[in-house]
Motif scaffolding. Structure first.
Motif, mmCIF file in Angstrom:
data_model
loop_
_atom_site.group_PDB
_atom_site.id
_atom_site.type_symbol
_atom_site.label_atom_id
_atom_site.label_comp_id
_atom_site.label_asym_id
_atom_site.label_seq_id
_atom_site.Cartn_x
_atom_site.Cartn_y
_atom_site.Cartn_z
ATOM 1 N N ILE A 222 70.138 -14.027 25.714
ATOM 2 C CA ILE A 222 69.817 -15.304 26.344
ATOM 3 C C ILE A 222 69.697 -15.065 27.848
ATOM 4 O O ILE A 222 70.538 -14.393 28.447
ATOM 5 N N VAL A 223 68.633 -15.577 28.451
ATOM 6 C CA VAL A 223 68.405 -15.451 29.890
ATOM 7 C C VAL A 223 68.625 -16.819 30.507
ATOM 8 O O VAL A 223 67.996 -17.810 30.098
ATOM 9 N N VAL A 224 69.514 -16.882 31.510
ATOM 10 C CA VAL A 224 69.948 -18.147 32.087
ATOM 11 C C VAL A 224 69.702 -18.141 33.590
ATOM 12 O O VAL A 224 69.895 -17.121 34.262
ATOM 13 N N GLY A 225 69.290 -19.312 34.116
ATOM 14 C CA GLY A 225 69.081 -19.465 35.546
ATOM 15 C C GLY A 225 70.338 -19.937 36.251
ATOM 16 O O GLY A 225 71.377 -20.200 35.623
ATOM 17 N N GLU A 226 70.238 -20.079 37.579
ATOM 18 C CA GLU A 226 71.404 -20.461 38.376
ATOM 19 C C GLU A 226 71.893 -21.862 38.053
ATOM 20 O O GLU A 226 73.049 -22.187 38.298
ATOM 21 N N ASN A 227 71.025 -22.697 37.539
ATOM 22 C CA ASN A 227 71.427 -24.062 37.184
ATOM 23 C C ASN A 227 71.845 -24.164 35.717
ATOM 24 O O ASN A 227 71.894 -25.255 35.155
ATOM 25 N N TYR A 228 72.120 -23.009 35.074
ATOM 26 C CA TYR A 228 72.553 -22.918 33.678
ATOM 27 C C TYR A 228 71.452 -23.250 32.681
ATOM 28 O O TYR A 228 71.706 -23.401 31.491
ATOM 29 N N GLU A 229 70.216 -23.363 33.167
ATOM 30 C CA GLU A 229 69.109 -23.656 32.251
ATOM 31 C C GLU A 229 68.683 -22.383 31.530
ATOM 32 O O GLU A 229 68.599 -21.307 32.127
ATOM 33 N N VAL A 230 68.424 -22.522 30.237
ATOM 34 C CA VAL A 230 68.018 -21.373 29.420
ATOM 35 C C VAL A 230 66.535 -21.114 29.616
ATOM 36 O O VAL A 230 65.701 -21.983 29.350
ATOM 37 N N HIS A 231 66.188 -19.901 30.079
ATOM 38 C CA HIS A 231 64.794 -19.530 30.314
ATOM 39 C C HIS A 231 64.187 -18.793 29.126
ATOM 40 O O HIS A 231 62.987 -18.888 28.891
#
Length: 409
Positions: free
Chosen positions: A81-90
């Motif tokens: 799982i790849v996650v951004g700084e705002n915890y959104e899943v990319h």
């Protein structure tokens, strides 16, 4: 099409400049470059085309690099799982989709069925420290995962975290089982040593007990001790009880295999029936004997007699006067089953886990070795013992495998 558009724009600009130059010429202005404007427009269009092509190639290169990265993540064996700084899943890989469903565009804590980020979030820690993290987590599906968190920068400059999960549930169970077996082996070796020492000691104890019992009988028979007859009998009974405990212990610690032969268990039961019936009648209880059609199985008659007597006497002792003990045999699932059911008060729930443990007993004068001996005998016959108990009584089932003579030859 886009290249033609830029050429058309360049030529249009050049033509507009050409018209502007003609207008200036018609009004006697000094700025006159003539067709040079069209040439400059064409050059401008060509420059626009080159700039566009370079930008397009750069975008395509970024897109290809991004796709290669996604293909690589998708090919990893674990859950990614790849996650951004705002915890959104990319991005999530195929294994993630199979395990948790599609969560792209949502937040990573939704995977844990939460509505907000976790306390002491390791993803946030990875963003803050910029260092990889390795941990173990238990998810809502009761699986144990080895978790690796690695921060990185995407090709477009976005800060992301790749979180990889490897299912190690079976490995953990195997490690726990291995640890348990190792402890059991250590305990078995210790118990075996203690058992050998205790067996030797009990042999030596029986000799003085026999001597003391003989002298008590001799003294009790003399006229001057007739008034103390009850006392002598009490001492002799206590010595007999001690001797029985020693005999049971020796039987439990005896590991040498005994000779087995193909016998029908019903024959052993019929031979024991008169003895069991006498025991039940003296206690104002009954014996019900229901034998089925069973094949011959590998048995040692002496050990089977001991097993049946122990189970039946336990059942008789558990019942009040007027109760009935049912002994039955039948075939089920390629096994010969010996079933002994009493009408006692059942086994208390708090004692169920201790049934069969050496020296555990609920009887006031019990040794706690009777059932242990039964389990030991069953083990030597490759049989299993299980039971069902409720306030209306207890049923013990001894299941013997059916082997043919060809299989054992």
């Amino acid at each position: 099409m886009k290249e033609r558009k830029y050429v058309f724009i360049g030529l249009s600009i050049g033509f507009i400049l050409f018209l502007f130059d003609r207008w200036l010429d018609s009004h006697n202005h000094s700025l006159r470059i003539s067709w040079l404007w069209i040439i400059l427009g064409w050059i401008s269009g060509s420059l626009f085309i080159r700039i566009h092509n370079e930008r397009r190639k750069k975008e395509e290169t970024i897109k290809e690099d991004h796709q290669r990265m996604l293909d690589l993540l998708n090919s990893l064996p674990g859950i990614v799982i790849v996650v951004g700084e705002n915890y959104e899943v990319h991005f999530v890989n195929r294994n993630y989709l199979l395990e948790f469903g599609d969560k792209r565009g949502k937040f990573c804590y939704a995977m844990l069925k939460r509505n907000s980020p976790c306390e002491n979030c390791r993803i946030n820690e990875a963003f803050c420290t910029g260092r990889p993290i390795k941990d173990e987590e238990i998810f809502y599906n009761n699986k144990i995962y080895e978790v690796k968190i690695q921060p990185f920068v995407d090709v477009n400059g976005t800060r992301l975290v790749i979180k990889t999960l490897y299912d190690i549930t079976e490995r953990k169970k195997a490690e726990q089982e291995l640890t348990r077996l190792h402890l059991e082996m250590v305990n078995l070796e210790r118990f075996n040593l203690v058992g050998q020492m205790a067996a030797g000691i009990t042999h030596e104890i029986r000799n003085p007990i026999t001597t003391v019992r003989g002298f008590l009988q001799l003294l009790g028979s003399k006229p001057e001790f007739q008034l103390q007859g009850d006392t002598f009998m009490l001492m002799i009974n206590e010595l007999d009880r001690a001797n029985k405990i020693i005999s049971d212990f020796l039987s439990l610690s005896r590991n040498s295999p005994k000779e087995q032969d193909y016998l029908n268990i019903n024959e052993i039961l019929r031979r024991l029936y008169p003895l069991l019936e006498a025991d039940s009648l003296t206690q104002d209880k009954q014996i019900k004997f229901l034998v089925g059609d069973t094949p011959k199985i590998l048995l040692n008659p002496d050990e089977m007699s001991q097993l049946v007597l122990n189970l039946c006497r336990n059942g008789l002792e558990a019942m009040q006067a007027g109760g009935t003990l049912c002994i039955s045999t039948y075939v089920e699932n390629s096994q010969v089953v010996l079933c002994i059911v009493d009408e006692g008060g059942g086994i208390p729930i708090e004692y169920l886990d201790n049934i069969g443990t050496p020296f555990f007993t609920t009887k006031q004068n019990g040794t706690g070795l009777g059932l242990s001996i039964c389990y030991d005998i069953a083990s030597r016959h490759s049989a299993t013992i299980n039971f069902k108990s409720n306030p209306g009584g207890t049923a013990f089932y001894v299941r013997f495998p059916i082997y043919s003579a060809k299989m054992t030859s």
